[in-house]
Structures are given as C-alpha cells and as structure tokens.
Design a protein around this motif. Structure first.
Motif, short mmCIF file in Angstrom:
data_model
loop_
_atom_site.label_atom_id
_atom_site.label_comp_id
_atom_site.label_asym_id
_atom_site.label_seq_id
_atom_site.Cartn_x
_atom_site.Cartn_y
_atom_site.Cartn_z
N LYS A 1 0.80 -1.23 0.00
CA LYS A 1 0.00 0.00 0.00
C LYS A 1 0.83 1.28 0.00
CE LYS A 1 -0.50 -0.06 5.05
NZ LYS A 1 -1.44 0.02 6.20
N ASP A 2 2.03 1.24 0.53
CA ASP A 2 2.83 2.46 0.68
C ASP A 2 3.80 2.58 -0.49
OD1 ASP A 2 1.59 2.90 3.13
OD2 ASP A 2 3.09 1.72 4.20
N THR A 3 3.68 3.67 -1.27
CA THR A 3 4.58 3.91 -2.39
C THR A 3 5.86 4.57 -1.89
OG1 THR A 3 2.71 4.14 -3.90
CG2 THR A 3 4.83 5.02 -4.62
N LEU A 4 7.00 3.96 -2.22
CA LEU A 4 8.29 4.48 -1.79
C LEU A 4 8.92 5.30 -2.91
CD1 LEU A 4 9.83 1.37 0.03
CD2 LEU A 4 8.28 3.10 0.92
N PRO A 5 9.78 6.26 -2.58
CA PRO A 5 10.48 7.03 -3.62
C PRO A 5 11.37 6.12 -4.47
CG PRO A 5 10.68 8.08 -1.47
CD PRO A 5 10.09 6.73 -1.23
N LEU A 6 11.58 6.52 -5.73
CA LEU A 6 12.38 5.71 -6.64
C LEU A 6 13.88 5.94 -6.49
CD1 LEU A 6 10.29 5.89 -9.95
CD2 LEU A 6 10.41 4.04 -8.28
N ASN A 7 14.26 6.97 -5.76
CA ASN A 7 15.68 7.20 -5.53
C ASN A 7 16.18 6.29 -4.42
OD1 ASN A 7 13.88 8.87 -4.02
ND2 ASN A 7 15.63 9.89 -3.12
#
Length: 986
Positions: A629-635
């Motif tokens: 459910k939690d979208t993490l940064p791509l960096n």
C-alpha cells in the motif's frame, strides 16, 4: 501544379505499391480503443499515445492509462515531453495536463475559456507556448510558472493565435489571425511578414510543421489543402499549395522527412514513401529504430527495424482453413490442414501446391512423419496413410482412434492413441495390433528375471519415442513416463514425482521431454541429466510441443517459441523469432535457411541466419510499494518504517522488437537468498516478503530474446528501520539507566557501609572510651589500695619508733607514688619504667619484712626495655599477691623472683613471678580460718583489666598460674606467667 501531377501519378499506382509498405505493419493489441490521435517516444524510450479514452504509456507488455478526476472529456491530444521528462497533453475543453512521477496533474495557471478553436502547444528548451484568444501563454518548465503574452516587443496586439512551428529550441513561428510572429525565448514576440499571404484561403490553419532548414508545411484540415512556405532571412514566402485526398489529420517529421497524414493516405513530401487506407495520424521512431504509427482505424501500428519475419496465408487454402502440419524431405514438402486437406509441393516451386485426395479422413491432420525414400506417414485423428511423394501413391491403413504420435522401430511403428499402445508393421495394410508384453519382451530382449514388472498397455498413451542408441522405448501414459529396455520397465521420476510429458524427441543420443510444469527435461538411459526451466532462460515452464529440424529443437508453447541447439544443449538467441500476437505454432519446418512456422493466422517465414537486432534492452524501476500500500520514492537510499515486511518492485524492460521474449534476472542482497533468480518472460513485478529490519539492495537485469542484456542493472538500495526497542539510542538509554542504577546502588551501598563503618567506629570508640574509663577507674581504685598498704607499713615503723627506717621507707614510697601518679594517665609505659616501678615496690616490701624477703628482678639482655611498652601497673598486683598471700605466712627463707624475657616463639614478652611461699591452697585455708572472705582486690582488678585489653586485640594476653609442689604433694610456692603479645609492646 507540379504537386497535383505527382499526386495523380501516385494515386494511379497505389494498388501495386501500397501493400509492400503496409505488410510490414504490426497491430499492437492491448489498447482499449482503435481511435488514436498521436504516438510519442519519450527520452526513456516509452511509447505514449493520445486517444479517445485519454493518454496511455506502453512498455512493450502493457498499456498504463492516466486520467485526472477534474478532467472534462476523455479524449486527449497533442502529447509532448519537456526538458524535465514531464508528458504534456490537453483536451477539447482547454484543460492542460502534465504527467510526472506516475501521476497526472492539471495546469491550473492556464485559463482561456474564450478560445473557440483547437488548442495548440509548442515545446522549446524550457518553455511551453500555448495559443490563446488574445496572444499566447508561456509556461516555464523549470519554475512551473506561467504568464500571458498579448503584445509584441514593439507594443502591437497579437490577437488570436492558431498554430506554432518550432524553428529551434529557442524560437518558434506563430500564426495569428492576421499576422505571423516570431517568438524568441527570453526576448518576446516580433511581427513576421508573409509574402503571398492572400493565397491562403483559410487563415485558421490547424497543422504547422518545420521540415528542414527553410521549409514550413501547413495545412487546412477539412479542405485538404497543403501549403509549402519558405522561411528565410526572417521573411515567410508562400511557395505552393496542393490538394490532398480526404481530410488531413496531421503531419509528422521523422528523420527530417515530412509526412502528411490524411484519412486515406500518409505520404512523404516527395511521395516516395506512402501508407494507404490506415488513417494514420502520426509517425515516430523509437530508440531501436523501429517505427510507430497512430491510426484512427487500427490504433497503434508497429514496423520493426529488423523485419526478418514475413507472415502470409497460402492462397490455395479454403476460407477459414490453416496449415497444422508441415514436413520437408528431399525435394518435397507435405502440408496438412485443420480440415483434413493434404497438399504436396516441390522445393523449387513452393508457391505451387497439389492437393492430394485421401481415401477417407475424419478431422484435421495431426502429424506428418518422414519415412525416407520420398515417403511420408500422415495421421489424422482416426486414420493414417503412407504417401509416396514421387509417385503420388497412397497406402491406407485401417482406422485407429485419436492417433497422438508414432515411434519407429526398425520396420515397425509404435502408435500412441487415446485407447492404447499399438504395434504394427510398416508397409503392410494390416490393422495395428495392441502391443503385448510377449512381443515387447522379444523386441527388447528383456530377461525373464526382469519380466515381472509389466504395465497395462491397453490404456491411453499420450506420446511415445524410441531411443536407438540405448535400445529403449519411452512411453508416456496418463500415470507418467516409463522406459522399456532389456532391464525391464521403469518409471522415470523428476523431483520424486511422476513426469507428465507432452512431447518426446530423440536427438543426439538423448531424449528431450516437453512437460506441462517442469519445462524441458533431458534424459539419458532413463535418467534426468539436465533441465531447462524459467531459471535457465525458458520463456515458460510449459512446453506443449517439440519439433526437431537440423539439430535445432523448436520449443512451442501458447505464448512464445524458443530454439535449443541439441549439439551443445544451449538456447539459441541469434534467431529473430516473431511475435505471435496470441497465435499458437502448430508445426515447424526448415528450408533454404528459413523456418516456416504454421499458425491459425498464417505461416511465419523466419530468416534463420540473418542480421539480428543486437540493441540492448533498457530496464527501469517504475514503482516500489511497501506492505502492498505504501509507495516508496524511486531514488535509492530510502529508509522504510520499521513495520515494513514486504516490498514489491515493478520494473520495465524496453525492447520492442520482441518484448515477450525479454526476461529479468534479479536478486535481493541482504535477504535469506542472495542468488540470482531468473523470472519468466513478461514478469515485471518482484515481491519480497518476510523482510526484517536491515539494509537491502535490489538488483535486476533485463535480457532480451537474443541473449543481449541491458547495459547496466537496476540497483535500488533501501533499509528498514529497526523497531524502537532495537534502536541504538534505546540501548544507550538502557545502558545509561543500568549504569545509573548500578551507580546509585553502589553509592547507596557505599553510603550504607560508610554509615555502618562510622557507626562501628563510633561504637568502637565508645567501647574504647568505656574500656579506658574502666581501666582508669580500676587503676584509680588500685592506686589507693596500694597507698593504703604502704601507709600501714609506715605507721608500723612509727609505732616501733624506728625513725630511720620510717624516713627511708617514706622516701622510697614518695618516689613510687610519684611514678604511679605519672603513669596513671598513660595507656602504656616503657619496660624500663615498669621495672623501675617494680624495683621501688619490692624494695619497700623488703623493708617492711625487715630483710626476711629476698627479691630479685631479672631482665633478659636481649630486650630493649626503652622500646618495649606495656600497660602500666600490670605486673605489680601479681607481685603484691605473691608477697601477701604466699610469702607473708612463711617464717623464713622467703624468696621472690621476677623475670622479663622473650617467649619461646618470640611472639610475646614472657613475665614470670615466682615465689616459694605456702601456695594458694594453704593461703586460702588460713584466710578461711580468719573468716576473711576478701580476695585480693588487685588480682581481680588486674584480671578484669586483662580481659578488657584482650577485647581490643586479636592476639590475647595469656595468664598462667602454676601451683608448685614437691614429691609429697606439699606446696612449694606459686609461679605466675604473663604472656603479652608483641602488638601490645609497641
């Protein structure tokens, strides 16, 4: 006029020329609409499409569609990319959107409700310019701030604008209602003259493209008029116009070539290239060199750069019929169809087919086998025939229900069918007989001891194959795969489970087994010696059919095809296999360096050894989700919260030549399994569960169907926080608290000990003071007693009128009194002083006894009497007691000896008082006669004093009293020994 003549000449040749261009186009499925307005390739290589349902991004596998909740109308148009990688588009309601980081946003700064015509945009280096009803709007992509431009730099009102033409990344030509303008980024707009402007019928042009250094093309859409304008020295000159067939859709520039698209024709400006009847709206080229087309008729079309595959349908087939089997032997090719037709062709005339009429058949042709000598065995669902291709003769066999496969053994054939395993002699028109164990035992020389384990042969057989190198027959029943040889019957297991074979092929002295779930297995003499699964690069673990052609084993499944080199058992990556678009390959044949793959859609002709597409795939990480459910940064470097237990990575692999053949190798460093894993083709999501706190690195590498990997892998590092009870600061707090607790406990203990010690010291001091007080009291009591006795003696001398003795006695007595008084306040006196005191006392006693007493004091020469200190008046009471109670009652020969010497162990001072008196028993008797119960006060006081002194020391003062007797047990006196430890002597 010249353009019109060229156009007429072109239209006359369309029927013969357009198909060559159109045949290379491939329709891309997956988009929910076929009405597409534009296609764009962004800097990363993604394919973007604007269509009637919105805007979508394509990665070769799937389309991702974006929409905004405030969007009015689904259709979106005019997609473009800015310098930051954002994708811009707009709708017919003048809403402008941009897509960034997988989200779509509405540009709220732009508002122009008065615009009644089609919205246009142009992209400069870091600005987007948008036409409005009173000038144009400029959006800075770096600051995301916009402003309206309504006047030129010299103050002229611009008015409505309609179209833009980009000259370079800093400037653009703008078409207004009455005038044309040149806009330069950072400088503003200036008027631009147009020569022959009166020849343009409609000034509201809807297409404007800059083709090369000095040529601009614009068009009036509905009238189908194309204008060619020269731009030179800041002057526009209308050169020519021409009428196009149909409605003009748009224009594209590909490799500096101008393409004009109408509803009926897409063509370059020189008409050398064209596409007809596709209703093309745009053309673009991707990073691999492939061409992409948007169409109002067929959606998205694709033309690969390396087009080594051609698909065609034989014209001799009936409508709806297709080829299911194909076999090549010598100069002949035999084809069987889904309706049961058989066609014979020669290799030197492959376009001419002769239909062979079979005596009777039911259902389609299922298999064709080569028998040698231009003979083929053809099987349908219920019949099989041997055809001589050279003579055309047909040898018919009686019906067998649902023939699956053949295995040739010398002049016999084993038949696998839905009913049983049959055995029949070849070249005889006799009905196949059910194979029996007696015949099999004879054919394979099975010894008697190995004939016990026999299977029921009268059951359904899926496939059969003969291994001539090991003289072994492989049979796949519904219960699994078995092998039969001279050792008897043995079931072959894989991972302790039965094998469900779909196809068996003998090649290079090995048996290749296609399976439904275990990929491809390689057997040698009944043992699994090698396996090919998705981990080893198979596109799928389901292999439906195998076909051997020239040491190449073709692996067929429902979604893809692959080729294995059976010489070295390696998957081949240098064959440009086609994208099947959902078709299943029924059979494969090779001829003249070409492979023919039969499908329901037609025959794919593939160049086996050709220049293939060696471009590397491009891989990206598109999405990271924690806990579903939690979208993490791509960096990289993100720190996830401590409750994170699962992380899912979504990747993208761009290689459009055959995207279904691209697969990923991946791993997660820091997890329980850090080995590289191979994912099935088209798998793009990788989920890792059961993660604990710590540091991780996700790595993924895309590999295309040619075996070429991406230039660099995806690398994403992240860490999961430790729970608060595992944080370093908590450990630090715990350690600090423990230290504080220990410190406080120790400090409290120290304080307690100090208090106890202080109390003990106070108690000891108090006890010492009490003892000293007692000693002082005792000594104060002893001194008057001694003085009382001495005064009695002086009184006796006075009564006897012996003045000289009285004076002498009184002199010595005064000296003794002085010494006693001096020592009364001392805790210790030197041995010298003690001996001197005793000598004075003894002298006084000798005088009192009128010289009838002999007293002697001995001091050992080894004793340093000045350095030895003893309690004062400790010895005198014992001397007094010896004289008063021992020697007093003796008439004569009274003797008293006092000695000071080291003890035998030299650990104490030994003091001895020895007398030759009447003894303690006689003295006690005499005292009783006198009815005198008074004991010597001095002895009692001295004993009490010794007891008190012993309480202050570990080593005790020892007192010994010895009653001396002769052989007749008559008392001869008393000896008193006093041992004073050395620690008292300091």
């Amino acid at each position: 006029m010249r353009w019109c003549i060229l156009l007429i000449a072109l239209l006359l040749q369309l029927n013969n020329q357009c198909y060559c261009q159109n045949d290379s186009l491939r329709i891309i499925s997956g988009l929910p609409t076929k009405e597409v307005y534009q296609v764009l390739v962004d800097k990363k290589g993604f394919i973007w499409t604007a269509h009637e349902l919105g805007v979508s991004r394509y990665d070769g596998i799937k389309f991702t569609t974006y929409s905004h909740p405030e969007q009015i109308g689904l259709s979106l148009f005019d997609i473009m990319e800015d310098d930051k990688g954002r994708i811009w588009c707009h709708n017919l309601n003048n809403q402008i959107f941009y897509i960034e980081n997988e989200q779509i946003f509405l540009l709220r700064d732009f508002k122009d409700s008065g615009t009644k015509f089609y919205l246009r945009k142009a992209m400069l280096s870091n600005e987007i310019i948008i036409n409005t009803s009173s000038g144009f709007f400029v959006q800075n992509t770096a600051t995301q701030k916009g402003n309206y431009v309504t006047k030129t730099i010299d103050g002229i009102n611009i008015g409505p604008t309609y179209a833009f033409c980009i000259i370079d990344n800093q400037s653009a030509i703008i078409q207004g209602a009455k005038k044309w303008f040149l806009y330069k980024q950072g400088l503003g707009a200036a008027s631009l003259p147009l020569v022959n402007q009166h020849l343009i019928e409609n000034r509201s042009l809807l297409a404007l493209k800059y083709a090369n250094r000095d040529t601009i093309y614009c068009a009036e859409v509905y009238k189908g008029i194309l204008y060619k304008i020269l731009y030179k020295n800041n002057i526009l000159t209308l050169l020519d116009s021409t009428k196009m067939p149909g409605v003009i859709n748009s224009a594209s520039v590909v490799d500096k070539e101008f393409w004009l698209h109408s509803s009926e024709l897409s063509t370059t400006a020189d008409y050398k290239k064209h596409i007809s009847n596709q209703n093309i709206t745009s053309i673009t080229k991707d990073i691999e060199g492939n061409l992409w087309y948007s169409s109002l008729k067929n959606g998205i079309l694709f033309s690969p750069k390396h087009n080594n595959t051609v698909i065609f349908k034989p014209k001799y087939l009936k409508s709806g019929d297709f080829i299911t089997c194909i076999s090549l032997q010598g100069n002949y090719i035999i084809e069987g169809t889904s309706t049961g037709d058989v066609f014979l062709k020669k290799t030197d005339h492959i376009n001419i087919a002769k239909k062979i009429i079979l005596p009777q058949t039911r259902g389609g042709i299922s298999s064709i086998f080569k028998l040698g000598g231009n003979k083929f065995l053809i099987a349908s669902l219920s019949n099989f025939y041997i055809i001589d291709a050279a003579t055309g003769s047909i040898q018919s066999y009686l019906s067998v229900n649902a023939i699956k496969n053949f295995a040739f053994y010398n002049n016999f054939a084993f038949l696998a069918s839905n009913e049983n395993l049959s055995l029949m002699p070849l070249y005889k028109t006799t009905k196949p007989q059910i194979a029996d164990w007696q015949t099999i035992n004879r054919l394979f020389n099975i010894t008697k001891q190995n004939q016990n384990n026999q299977l029921n042969l009268n059951q359904r057989v899926k496939t059969v194959c003969y291994d001539s190198a090991n003289n072994t027959l492989y049979i796949n029943f519904t219960s699994g795969l078995f092998c039969v040889n001279k050792s008897g019957v043995k079931q072959i297991m894989y991972q302790n489970r039965p094998i469900g074979a779909t196809s068996l092929i003998y090649a290079n002295k090995k048996i290749y087994v296609g399976t439904l779930v275990n990929g491809l297995l390689v057997l040698n003499n009944g043992l699994v010696v090698k396996e090919f699964t998705s981990k080893e690069g198979l596109s799928s673990n389901t292999v439906i059919k195998l076909k051997l052609c020239n040491n190449r084993l073709w692996l067929l499944n429902s979604a893809n095809i692959q080729v294995l080199d059976v010489i070295n058992d390696k998957l081949m990556t240098n064959i440009p296999l086609p994208v099947l678009l959902g078709s299943f390959v029924y059979d494969v044949a090779e001829f003249n360096n070409e492979a023919y793959l039969t499908t329901a859609d037609g025959i794919y002709k593939v160049q086996i050894n050709s220049n293939t597409n060696n471009t590397r795939p491009i891989n990206y990480l598109s999405l990271v989700i924690a806990n579903q459910k939690d979208t993490l940064p791509l960096n990289s470097g993100f720190i996830a919260r401590e409750k994170t237990r699962s992380v899912e990575f979504t990747t993208v692999a761009l290689w459009y030549d055959n995207p279904q053949s691209v697969y990923f190798k991946y791993r997660l460093l820091g997890s329980n399994n850090e080995n590289w894993q191979t994912a099935p083709n088209t798998q793009r999501n990788f989920n890792f569960t059961g993660l604990s706190s710590g540091s991780y690195i996700f790595q993924a590498l895309a590999i295309n169907g040619m075996g070429v990997a991406a230039s660099s892998p995806i690398i994403y590092s992240f860490s999961i926080k430790k729970p608060w009870w595992q944080q370093w600061w908590l450990y630090l707090i715990i350690v600090a608290v423990i230290i504080d607790i220990v410190y406080l406990a120790v400090q409290e203990r120290i304080d307690t000990i100090k208090k106890r010690n202080n109390l003990l010291v106070e108690t000891i001091q108090l006890q010492s003071e009490v003892r000293n007080s007692m000693l002082t009291a005792i000594k104060s009591q002893m001194n008057p007693h001694f003085i009382f006795n001495a005064l009695n003696t002086i009184q006796s001398f006075i009564y006897s009128n012996n003045k000289s003795k009285a004076n002498s006695y009184l002199g010595k007595f005064s000296n003794l009194i002085r010494i006693v008084l001096d020592s009364s306040n001392k805790k210790a006196v030197s041995l010298t002083e003690e001996v001197e005191t005793l000598q004075l006392y003894v002298d006084l006693e000798v005088m009192r006894f009128e010289n009838t007493l002999q007293a002697n004091i001995y001091v050992d020469p080894s004793l340093d009497t000045d350095s030895i200190f003893i309690p004062p008046m400790l010895v005198q009471p014992f001397v007094e007691n010896a004289i008063k109670h021992g020697l007093l009652h003796k008439i004569n020969n009274r003797k008293l000896k006092i000695s000071f010497k080291p003890s035998a162990n030299e650990q104490a001072l030994e003091i001895e008082i020895d007398d030759n008196g009447i003894g303690r028993e006689r003295s006690a008797f005499l005292n009783a006669q006198k009815k005198d119960d008074h004991n010597s006060f001095a002895i009692k006081a001295n004993q009490t004093r010794i007891d008190i002194l012993n309480q202050l020391s570990t080593n005790k003062i020892v007192l010994e009293i010895i009653d001396k007797k002769d052989v007749d047990n008559i008392a001869k006196g008393t000896t008193v020994k006093l041992f004073i430890p050395n620690e008292f002597l300091v």
